[in-house]
Design an enzyme around this catalytic site. Structure first.
Site, PDB file in Angstrom:
ATOM      1  N   HIS A 160       0.870  -1.183   0.000  1.00  0.00           N
ATOM      2  CA  HIS A 160       0.000   0.000   0.000  1.00  0.00           C
ATOM      3  C   HIS A 160       0.906   1.233   0.000  1.00  0.00           C
ATOM      4  O   HIS A 160       2.025   1.189   0.505  1.00  0.00           O
ATOM      5  CB  HIS A 160      -0.829  -0.063   1.293  1.00  0.00           C
ATOM      6  CG  HIS A 160      -1.875   0.992   1.422  1.00  0.00           C
ATOM      7  ND1 HIS A 160      -1.600   2.271   1.835  1.00  0.00           N
ATOM      8  CD2 HIS A 160      -3.224   0.957   1.215  1.00  0.00           C
ATOM      9  CE1 HIS A 160      -2.724   2.970   1.885  1.00  0.00           C
ATOM     10  NE2 HIS A 160      -3.724   2.202   1.515  1.00  0.00           N
ATOM     11  N   GLN A 240      -4.152  -5.232   6.978  1.00  0.00           N
ATOM     12  CA  GLN A 240      -5.071  -6.250   6.454  1.00  0.00           C
ATOM     13  C   GLN A 240      -4.804  -7.618   7.077  1.00  0.00           C
ATOM     14  O   GLN A 240      -5.360  -8.621   6.629  1.00  0.00           O
ATOM     15  CB  GLN A 240      -4.958  -6.341   4.924  1.00  0.00           C
ATOM     16  CG  GLN A 240      -5.210  -5.041   4.197  1.00  0.00           C
ATOM     17  CD  GLN A 240      -6.657  -4.566   4.286  1.00  0.00           C
ATOM     18  OE1 GLN A 240      -7.563  -5.325   4.641  1.00  0.00           O
ATOM     19  NE2 GLN A 240      -6.875  -3.297   3.985  1.00  0.00           N
ATOM     20  N   LYS A 263     -10.094  -0.830  10.674  1.00  0.00           N
ATOM     21  CA  LYS A 263     -10.212  -1.995   9.791  1.00  0.00           C
ATOM     22  C   LYS A 263     -10.530  -3.260  10.577  1.00  0.00           C
ATOM     23  O   LYS A 263     -10.703  -4.327  10.009  1.00  0.00           O
ATOM     24  CB  LYS A 263      -8.922  -2.184   8.995  1.00  0.00           C
ATOM     25  CG  LYS A 263      -8.693  -1.062   7.973  1.00  0.00           C
ATOM     26  CD  LYS A 263      -7.544  -1.373   7.072  1.00  0.00           C
ATOM     27  CE  LYS A 263      -7.011  -0.155   6.343  1.00  0.00           C
ATOM     28  NZ  LYS A 263      -7.900   0.328   5.275  1.00  0.00           N
ATOM     29  N   CYS A 401      -4.774   2.556  -3.624  1.00  0.00           N
ATOM     30  CA  CYS A 401      -3.531   3.090  -3.020  1.00  0.00           C
ATOM     31  C   CYS A 401      -2.382   2.110  -3.241  1.00  0.00           C
ATOM     32  O   CYS A 401      -1.553   1.891  -2.342  1.00  0.00           O
ATOM     33  CB  CYS A 401      -3.696   3.374  -1.537  1.00  0.00           C
ATOM     34  SG  CYS A 401      -4.968   4.575  -1.199  1.00  0.00           S
TER      35      CYS A 401
HETATM   36  N1  7TS Z   1      -1.584  -0.729   4.685  1.00  0.00           N
HETATM   37  C1  7TS Z   1      -2.519  -1.485   4.099  1.00  0.00           C
HETATM   38  C2  7TS Z   1      -2.195  -2.880   3.651  1.00  0.00           C
HETATM   39  C3  7TS Z   1      -3.817  -0.956   3.921  1.00  0.00           C
HETATM   40  O1  7TS Z   1      -4.757  -1.716   3.365  1.00  0.00           O
HETATM   41  C4  7TS Z   1      -4.097   0.355   4.343  1.00  0.00           C
HETATM   42  C5  7TS Z   1      -5.431   0.996   4.084  1.00  0.00           C
HETATM   43  C6  7TS Z   1      -3.086   1.073   4.984  1.00  0.00           C
HETATM   44  C7  7TS Z   1      -1.837   0.508   5.118  1.00  0.00           C
HETATM   45  C8  7TS Z   1      -3.323   2.425   5.540  1.00  0.00           C
HETATM   46  O2  7TS Z   1      -4.193   2.350   6.622  1.00  0.00           O
HETATM   47  P1  7TS Z   1      -4.743   3.674   7.324  1.00  0.00           P
HETATM   48  O3  7TS Z   1      -5.767   3.173   8.277  1.00  0.00           O
HETATM   49  O4  7TS Z   1      -3.588   4.316   7.983  1.00  0.00           O
HETATM   50  O5  7TS Z   1      -5.305   4.523   6.227  1.00  0.00           O
HETATM   51  N2  7TS Z   1      -6.138   0.454   2.997  1.00  0.00           N
HETATM   52  C9  7TS Z   1      -7.233   0.990   2.405  1.00  0.00           C
HETATM   53  C10 7TS Z   1      -7.934   0.361   1.396  1.00  0.00           C
HETATM   54  O6  7TS Z   1      -7.656  -0.721   0.902  1.00  0.00           O
HETATM   55  N3  7TS Z   1      -8.964   1.123   1.020  1.00  0.00           N
HETATM   56  O7  7TS Z   1      -8.970   2.216   1.781  1.00  0.00           O
HETATM   57  C11 7TS Z   1      -7.890   2.149   2.652  1.00  0.00           C
END
Ligand code: 7TS
Length: 443
Positions: A160, A240, A263, A401
Site C-alpha cells: 500500500h 489487512q 479496519k 492506493c
Molecule cells: N496498509 C494497508 C495494507 C492498507 O490496506 C491500508 C489501508 C493502509 C496501510 C493504511 O491504513 P490507514 O488506516 O492508515 O489509512 N487500505 C485501504 C484500502 O484498501 N482502502 O482504503 C484504505
C-alpha cells in the site's frame, strides 16, 4: 486446520485460494472450515452492527468494502458514548476523579491490545492515528537514526502507498536506496528473489501481512527469518492482517507490527504500533509535546519512558477505548472462526465470479485473505462501482492506493470486493446479480 494460520508458506494447504484449478485441492480445508464455522452465528453477529439494517438507494445495504473500513458493532458505539457521557477527561495529568477513571480505562485498553497481539509488555504498545502514522513513526524516528547514505530499505511490489512513500521520503533524505521484491503473476512475493535482495546494507524490511489490493497473504514468518538472518529489522504492515488472522508478535518475532483500529471494527483515527522494547527504547522520540517528557528546561528536555515517549499530546482517548471494545468483540467471536467464515465467502465468491464471462481475477495467490480484485472486459471499474451502488452493493474501485501494483498487472484500476465477519453468501449472490446487471447495461 490448526489455530495458527497467520502466514503459512505456499507449501501448505491452509487458507488456500479458491482459484478454479485449485478447488479440488482445497477440499480437505473446506471440511475443516465447516468445522470451525459450525457454531459461527453470522445472523446474530449481523444484529450487533446497526448500520447493516439500513438501506441504500432503496435497496438493502450489502457492504463489501471492508478492506477500506469495517462497520462498527453496537459495543464499540456504546463504548464511545459511555466515555463522552460519563468519563470524559484528559489522561495522565489530573488528580481528579474523572481523569483517574479515563487514565485507568486508557491503560486497561493498552493491556487489551497487548494481549490481543501477545506482546510481552504494555510498553511495547504505542497508540497512533493508524497504520500510516505507525509506519511514518518508524521510518522517521528509527529510520533517521539508523539509515545512512548507501543503506537500503527493502519492501515488496504489493505494498500500500502507506508502506512505500514513508520509506521513499526517508531514502530521499538519507540518500539510501529503496529496493523492491517482485511478485509473480499470481501476486505472490517470490521468496528467492526477496532473499537475493537482502544485502549487508539492508537496514530494514517493511512488508504487508496481507495485500489490500489482491488479498495475498505474505509468508511473513519466512520473511522475518530471512531478514533477521541478514541482520535487518523487519516491520509488518498488519492493516489487512489483524482483521482476518490471529497475531502473535512474540511467535512471529517481528520487530514492528502496525495496524489500524477502523479496519478491525474499531473507530477511525486510532491505530497501534507494536515494537520490541529494546528497539523502541533506543529510538529517539518522533513528535515533541506534552506527555512525552519527564522534564523540560529551555536548555534540555528529558523524555518520558515507553510507551509515552511516542505519544506526544492529548491522545485519541475515545478511540483507544473503542479499539479495545472492538478487539474484545473480535476475540469473543474468535478470530479463527472469523477467518474461516471469511474464507468460505472467498471460496464461494471466487467460484461464482469466475463463471462471469470476461471477468478476470487479479491476484490468485495460494494464500489469500478475503479480498477479491477483478476486472470486467469492456467496463470501467468506476462504472461497475456506480451500478452496483444503485443496487445497494458497496465495493471499492480504483487503484486501492497501490499504483505500482496496478502497473505490475497492467491495469489502471480494479473493482474490489472485500468481506468481513458479518458478510453472507446471500450478499455474494447480490454482488453477482449486480454484476450481471452491469453486463446487461454495458454489453
Ligand atoms: N496498509 C494497508 C495494507 C492498507 O490496506 C491500508 C489501508 C493502509 C496501510 C493504511 O491504513 P490507514 O488506516 O492508515 O489509512 N487500505 C485501504 C484500502 O484498501 N482502502 O482504503 C484504505
Amino acid at each position: 486446520m490448526t489455530t495458527r494460520t497467520a502466514d503459512r508458506g505456499p507449501q501448505t494447504t491452509a487458507h488456500r485460494s479458491p482459484t478454479t484449478d485449485r478447488l479440488s485441492e482445497a477440499q480437505p480445508l473446506r471440511s475443516a472450515v465447516r468445522g470451525l464455522r459450525s457454531d459461527y452465528d453470522v445472523e446474530s453477529i449481523r444484529r450487533d452492527f446497526p448500520i447493516l439494517a439500513r438501506s441504500v438507494h432503496g435497496r438493502k445495504l450489502v457492504y463489501l468494502d471492508n478492506a477500506a473500513t469495517t462497520q462498527k458493532p453496537q459495543a464499540v458505539i456504546d463504548r464511545l458514548v459511555r466515555y463522552y457521557s460519563e468519563e470524559n477527561s484528559n489522561v495522565h495529568r489530573g488528580v481528579h476523579y474523572l481523569s483517574e477513571v479515563a487514565t485507568s480505562e486508557y491503560e486497561a485498553a493498552r493491556t487489551t491490545v497487548k494481549r490481543f497481539l501477545n506482546a510481552r509488555d504494555e510498553k511495547e504498545i504505542v497508540f497512533t492515528r493508524g497504520t500510516t502514522e505507525s509506519i511514518n513513526l518508524v521510518s522517521q524516528a528509527w529510520g533517521r537514526a539508523n539509515v545512512g547514505e548507501g543503506d537500503e530499505v527493502l519492501i515488496t511490489a504489493i505494498e500500500h502507498h502507506s508502506n512505500i512513500v514513508p520509506w521513499q521520503l526517508l531514502c530521499g533524505e538519507k540518500h539510501a536506496q529503496l529496493r523492491i521484491a517482485p511478485v509473480n503473476d499470481a501476486g505472490e512475493v517470490m521468496l528467492d528473489q526477496f532473499a537475493n535482495l537482502l544485502t549487508p546494507r539492508t537496514k530494514i524490511v517493511a512488508v504487508g501481512h496481507a495485500s489490500n489490493a489482491l488479498g495475498t497473504i505474505n509468508p511473513i514468518r519466512q520473511m522475518i527469518a530471512l531478514a533477521h538472518a541478514n541482520g535487518s529489522l523487519i516491520l509488518i504492515d498488519g492493516a489487512q492482517g489483524v482483521p482476518h488472522l490471529p497475531i502473535d508478535v512474540q511467535e512471529l518475532d517481528c520487530d514492528f507490527y502496525a495496524f489500524s483500529g477502523h479496519k478491525v471494527y474499531g473507530p477511525t483515527g486510532i491505530g497501534v504500533l507494536y515494537g520490541k522494547q529494546p528497539i523502541l527504547d533506543a529510538m529517539p522520540p518522533w513528535q515533541g509535546g506534552g506527555d512525552m517528557i519527564l522534564s523540560v528546561t529551555f536548555e534540555k528536555t528529558t523524555y518520558n519512558a515507553l510507551p509515552y515517549k511516542f505519544e506526544a499530546g492529548t491522545p485519541n482517548i475515545s478511540g483507544v477505548l473503542g479499539l479495545a471494545a472492538a478487539l474484545d468483540y473480535v476475540s469473543t467471536a474468535g478470530i479463527e472462526k472469523i477467518g474461516a467464515h471469511e474464507h468460505d465467502l472467498l471460496v464461494y465468491a471466487t467460484g461464482r465470479l469466475v463463471e462471469i464471462p470476461g471477468l478476470r481475477i487479479i491476484g490468485t495467490a495460494a494464500e489469500k485473505a478475503s479480498v477479491i480484485s477483478f476486472t470486467l472486459e469492456g467496463v470501467h471499474p468506476h462504472d461497475i462501482g456506480t451500478i452496483l451502488d444503485q443496487e445497494g452493493v458497496a465495493i471499492r474501485t480504483g487503484h486501492h492506493c497501490a499504483q505500482p501494483l496496478m502497473m505490475r498487472f497492467n491495469v489502471p484500476a480494479t473493482s474490489r470486493a472485500s468481506f468481513g465477519m458479518y458478510n453472507t453468501r446471500e450478499e455474494v449472490d447480490a454482488l453477482i446479480a449486480g454484476l450481471k446487471r452491469v453486463i446487461e447495461v454495458f454489453r
